[in-house]
Design a protein around this motif. Structure first.
Motif, short mmCIF file in Angstrom:
data_model
loop_
_atom_site.label_atom_id
_atom_site.label_comp_id
_atom_site.label_asym_id
_atom_site.label_seq_id
_atom_site.Cartn_x
_atom_site.Cartn_y
_atom_site.Cartn_z
N ARG A 47 0.83 -1.21 0.00
CA ARG A 47 0.00 0.00 0.00
C ARG A 47 0.86 1.26 0.00
O ARG A 47 0.44 2.30 -0.51
N LEU A 50 1.85 1.69 -3.49
CA LEU A 50 0.67 2.14 -4.22
C LEU A 50 0.44 3.64 -4.00
O LEU A 50 -0.09 4.33 -4.87
N VAL A 52 -1.20 4.81 -1.14
CA VAL A 52 -2.34 5.07 -0.26
C VAL A 52 -1.91 5.13 1.21
O VAL A 52 -2.71 5.49 2.06
N PRO A 71 -2.36 7.03 -5.67
CA PRO A 71 -2.19 6.01 -6.71
C PRO A 71 -2.11 6.69 -8.08
O PRO A 71 -2.71 7.74 -8.29
N GLY A 72 -1.39 6.10 -8.99
CA GLY A 72 -1.27 6.67 -10.32
C GLY A 72 -1.05 5.58 -11.35
O GLY A 72 -0.83 4.43 -11.00
N PRO A 73 -1.12 5.95 -12.64
CA PRO A 73 -1.07 4.94 -13.70
C PRO A 73 0.30 4.26 -13.85
O PRO A 73 0.40 3.30 -14.61
N ARG A 75 1.73 2.73 -11.45
CA ARG A 75 1.69 1.57 -10.55
C ARG A 75 0.32 0.90 -10.62
O ARG A 75 -0.66 1.43 -10.12
N GLY A 76 0.29 -0.27 -11.26
CA GLY A 76 -0.97 -1.00 -11.37
C GLY A 76 -1.20 -1.86 -10.13
O GLY A 76 -0.27 -2.19 -9.42
N ILE A 77 -2.46 -2.19 -9.89
CA ILE A 77 -2.77 -3.02 -8.71
C ILE A 77 -3.81 -4.06 -9.07
O ILE A 77 -4.74 -3.80 -9.83
N VAL A 78 -3.65 -5.25 -8.53
CA VAL A 78 -4.70 -6.26 -8.60
C VAL A 78 -4.96 -6.72 -7.17
O VAL A 78 -4.06 -7.21 -6.49
N PHE A 79 -6.18 -6.47 -6.69
CA PHE A 79 -6.54 -6.93 -5.35
C PHE A 79 -7.11 -8.34 -5.44
O PHE A 79 -7.38 -8.86 -6.53
N GLY A 97 -9.17 2.02 -18.79
CA GLY A 97 -7.87 2.66 -18.60
C GLY A 97 -7.48 3.49 -19.82
O GLY A 97 -6.98 4.61 -19.69
N SER A 154 -5.24 -3.98 -15.40
CA SER A 154 -4.13 -3.22 -14.84
C SER A 154 -2.99 -3.08 -15.85
O SER A 154 -2.29 -2.08 -15.87
N ARG A 157 -2.70 -0.23 -19.16
CA ARG A 157 -2.10 1.10 -19.09
C ARG A 157 -0.58 1.04 -19.07
O ARG A 157 0.09 2.06 -18.93
N GLU B 167 -11.30 -0.66 -2.95
CA GLU B 167 -10.45 -1.26 -3.98
C GLU B 167 -10.77 -0.71 -5.36
O GLU B 167 -9.86 -0.44 -6.16
N ILE B 170 -9.46 2.84 -5.78
CA ILE B 170 -8.00 2.85 -5.92
C ILE B 170 -7.62 2.33 -7.30
O ILE B 170 -6.79 2.91 -7.99
N LYS B 171 -8.28 1.26 -7.70
CA LYS B 171 -7.99 0.69 -9.02
C LYS B 171 -8.19 1.73 -10.12
O LYS B 171 -7.35 1.88 -11.00
N ALA B 172 -9.30 2.45 -10.03
CA ALA B 172 -9.59 3.46 -11.06
C ALA B 172 -8.49 4.52 -11.09
O ALA B 172 -8.10 4.98 -12.16
N GLN B 173 -7.96 4.86 -9.91
CA GLN B 173 -6.89 5.85 -9.88
C GLN B 173 -5.61 5.31 -10.51
O GLN B 173 -4.87 6.04 -11.17
N THR B 174 -5.36 4.00 -10.32
CA THR B 174 -4.17 3.43 -10.96
C THR B 174 -4.37 3.32 -12.47
O THR B 174 -3.41 3.10 -13.20
N LEU B 175 -5.61 3.43 -12.92
CA LEU B 175 -5.86 3.44 -14.37
C LEU B 175 -5.83 4.87 -14.91
O LEU B 175 -6.12 5.11 -16.07
N GLY B 176 -5.52 5.81 -14.03
CA GLY B 176 -5.33 7.18 -14.48
C GLY B 176 -6.55 8.07 -14.35
O GLY B 176 -6.60 9.12 -14.99
#
Lengths: 255, 270
Positions: A47, A50, A52, A71-73, A75-79, A97, A154, A157, B167, B170-176
């Motif tokens: 995190r 990420l 956060v 968070p920004g593009p 760094r991708g994340i998969v929960f 994306g 993820s 992008r 989640e 946050i995911k949407a933010q990592t997609l920009g």
């Protein structure tokens, strides 16, 4: 390019020390698997990467720059769950994306831009074997399909770093082999540094190029919050040769 | 014999069971009406079915001798216009306010407590204020409904926005996604079904406020008519109007449910 440097990193919540004095350098395109008992700060570390959560002390750098506080593009994340958008079809989940980056105000693409994005999304759908489900909603997919989509979503992008927080933890053991194949393929096709938390020891050895074990070095039975975890084992892996956990190490790790 | 909790009626018997309470009510009415009329042919409390037919004819088919209008449709049109305009305004306030409060922590701090307090004011208590400030025309009636309904919708919709898994955001933010795109492409689309649910739930109170406002100051409308003929104990008018209002309310509820299933299939629980 995405190397990660951690210098004297501490994370505390009030009196509780979660991570203490973490030092680490991860090179570009490394596939780092992370294991450790629950409550050992693995997810906290992820995190922080990420954006956060912020370190209490010390530095967390990506390519020499501090990790942004959001968070920004890059760094991708998969929960493990809940990272798909239930109101969008499989294809639209994947397109999102690209639509975010291509259209600042509408978040929708039209004409040639849309065709281009569609092409990219469709080929990725093909790669993860979901092209027949392109018009379905996430709730109509099985758990394995949902996670495949989430990973592809993820990756589209093209992040420098991909963070995976127990992505296969909720799946049947039978389908994880497929998932491993997909994640390795995507890792090789996209220039990414991957951090993956898992609770599956075998998986951590099979997938990674480097294994980190998070654990507490010291333990005060009267005040368990007193000491935090850090990296206790840092094991380079050679996936070609299929490094396997030695019995001694296994015993140590599952202790 | 299975347990009662596992006993599911077939489609046909479910329909029959559903119709049963209605039939019992109708039978009870007919029985009571016949008994009372046998004792006193001038009884006004439970008119005979034939009286309803006469009323329907004079109200819904024939023009009123004094105004030249067909009262039933005049009343229906006036009431529905007020109700629909008020609901449209409430829905707009609900979705805009709910989105802002649900998506932005700053807006939640700014308006959350205010809306919660607003929702607690009994709308009928401020009806006099509305009549004083806005006059006795349409605006005050619509304002009463909006005041009674919109704060509840805002709260409900913003609660839904707060329930969205972290989640996802946050995911949407990592997609920009920017804040704007997060609100318009991720949060807002997931609030529409809840807006419809909130509208369905507040439909009952919307009708309540409509009829209350019409009863106090109006020259036409379903609520106005009921309270007007109450003076003559005209149950033969009141009862058909009540059934008609129920039917309208039920139809609106059914249309909203249909729209939800049609436009937001992903939100249907299966």
């Amino acid at each position: 390019m995405a190397s990660v440097t951690v210098k004297h990193l501490w994370k505390e919540y009030g009196d509780q020390v979660v991570l203490e004095n973490l030092n680490l350098h991860v090179a570009d395109r490394e596939f780092v698997t992370i294991i450790g008992a629950s409550g050992c700060g693995k997810t906290t570390f992820l995190r922080m990467l990420l954006g956060v959560e912020q370190p209490t002390k010390g530095q967390l750098l990506i390519d020499g720059q501090p990790v942004p506080a959001e968070p920004g593009p890059d760094r991708g994340i998969v929960f493990q769950r809940y990272s798909l958008f239930p109101h969008l079809s499989v294809l639209d989940n994947l397109m999102l994306g690209l639509e975010f980056s291509g259209s600042r105000w509408l978040g929708k693409l039209f004409g040639a831009k849309r065709r281009e994005a569609l092409e990219k999304a469709e080929s990725l759908l093909e790669a993860i074997g979901l092209h027949t489900a392109r018009d379905k909603y996430p709730s109509q997919l099985s758990g394995g399909m949902q996670q495949r989509l989430s990973i592809a979503q993820s990756v589209i992008r093209e992040p420098k770093i991909l963070l995976l927080d127990e992505p296969f933890g909720a799946l049947d053991p039978g389908i994880t082999a497929d998932m491993h194949e997909i994640i390795l393929r995507l890792w090789q096709a996209n220039r990414m540094t991957i951090f993956m938390i898992t609770h599956d020891l075998k998986e951590s050895f099979q997938l990674g190029t480097r294994l980190l074990v998070f654990d507490k070095r010291r333990h005060d039975p009267h005040a368990p919050e007193r000491y935090g975890a850090t990296v206790t084992y840092d094991i380079p892996l050679n996936r070609k040769k299929h490094t396997a956990p030695t019995p001694a190490l296994t015993a140590e790790l599952v202790r | 014999m299975p347990r009662l909790v596992n006993l599911y009626p077939s489609r046909g018997s479910a329909l029959a069971l559903g119709a049963l309470p209605f039939l019992i009510l109708i039978a009870a009415y007919l029985f009571g009406s016949a008994a009372r009329l046998a004792e006193n042919p001038d009884d006004k409390l439970l008119p005979a079915p034939s009286a309803f037919v006469d009323t329907l004819k004079s109200y819904a088919v024939e023009e009123d001798r004094r105004s030249g209008e067909v009262l039933w449709w005049l009343d229906t049109g006036a009431s529905m216009k007020r109700l629909l305009v008020a609901l449209a305004i409430s829905a707009f306030i609900g979705i805009a306010g709910g989105l802002a409060i649900g998506a932005l922590p700053v807006m939640r701090s700014l308006f959350g407590p205010f809306v919660a307090a607003l929702a607690m004011i009994p709308p009928l208590a401020i009806l006099p204020i509305l009549f004083i400030a806005l006059g006795l025309g349409e605006v005050a009636k619509i304002a009463l409904i909006v005041f009674g309904v919109a704060p509840c919708i805002v709260r409900d919709v913003s609660l839904r926005a707060g329930e969205l898994p972290k989640e996802q955001l946050i995911k949407a933010q990592t997609l920009g996604a920017s804040s704007w795109l997060l609100a318009t492409r991720v949060i807002l689309p997931q609030l529409w079904p809840r807006l419809i649910d909130a509208l369905r739930l507040t439909l009952g109170s919307a009708w309540l406020f409509l009829i209350a406002a019409e009863a106090i100051a109006s020259t036409e409308g379903l609520g106005y008519r009921i309270f007007l003929v109450r003076r003559y104990m005209a149950m033969d008018v009141i009862l058909p109007y009540v059934i008609w209002i129920t039917l309208l309310a039920y139809t609106m509820d059914w249309l909203l449910r249909l729209a939800r299933a049609r436009f937001f299939p992903w939100a249907e629980t299966r």
